[in-house]
Design a protein around this motif. Structure first.
Motif: not given
Length: 215
Positions: A104-112, A143-159
């Motif tokens: 398994g793996w987790i995919k952050p949605n593009k809307n963050g 099921l997680l907060h929007k802020g947590e999902a946004r941080k995960l999206l930023q870290k996977t995209d930038r690094q």
């Protein structure tokens, strides 16, 4: 004369009765009587009875499955506890031990705003009909907060080289399925060899200590 004597006796008896009632009232006001064991104590209209019938909670950390492959192939940088949206047959299959998260793996949605769990296998329930069955590897919303999902999206995209994988699944105190996901970086061959060498060194040291104490 006889009437006066009877009147005095009557007044004396009345005085003694009033005096005895007064002493009993004063004694009961300052000295609390011993409560009976077979009768519950009351205060107003509330009954103080022994509480029972509470639902037994599961111990925190009641493990369902552990992703050992993730710890071998990835370096875990951050961890996060999340919930998951499941169907009834999926929960029953998890209770039967039919879940595998190693691929398994987790995919952050593009809307963050959310994340999706991908490629986790949950086997079909044995006694459910075909109409109520679920797809074994369907995408499942976390099921997680929007802020947590946004941080995960930023870290996977930038690094570069960062990914999010499920590390373990367990039952919470409320008997709900929880996941521990990790922000990970892939290991190269040298890192894997170093980990193997370190693990074997710890085992050898523990074996020597055990043999020394045994002797």
């Amino acid at each position: 004369m006889m009437m006066t004597l009877h009147r005095i006796q009557w007044l004396l008896s009345l005085f003694l009765i009033v005096k005895q009632s007064y002493l009993t009232l004063v004694h009961s006001a300052f000295v609390s009587p011993t409560p009976r064991r077979d009768v519950p104590r009351t205060l107003g209209s509330e009954l103080y009875l022994k509480r029972g019938g509470t639902k037994k909670k599961r111990d925190k950390g009641n493990l369902i499955t552990l992703n050992k492959l993730a710890y071998r192939n990835y370096e875990v940088l951050e961890t996060l506890e999340v919930g998951i949206a499941l169907r009834g047959t999926e929960v029953k299959s998890i209770r039967d031990g039919k879940m595998n998260i190693r691929d398994g793996w987790i995919k952050p949605n593009k809307n963050g705003r959310s994340c999706t769990l991908m490629n986790v296998h949950i086997g079909k329930h044995a006694t459910a009909g075909e109409f109520f069955q679920h797809e074994e590897r369907r995408p499942r919303d976390l099921l997680l907060h929007k802020g947590e999902a946004r941080k995960l999206l930023q870290k996977t995209d930038r690094q570069p080289g960062m990914t999010i994988v499920p590390l373990k699944a367990y039952w919470s105190d409320q008997n709900k399925v929880k996941f521990e996901i990790g922000l990970c970086r892939g290991k190269d061959l040298r890192d894997k060899r170093d980990d193997i060498q370190e693990r074997e060194g710890k085992r050898e040291a523990e074996r020597m200590i055990k043999n020394f104490n045994f002797r």
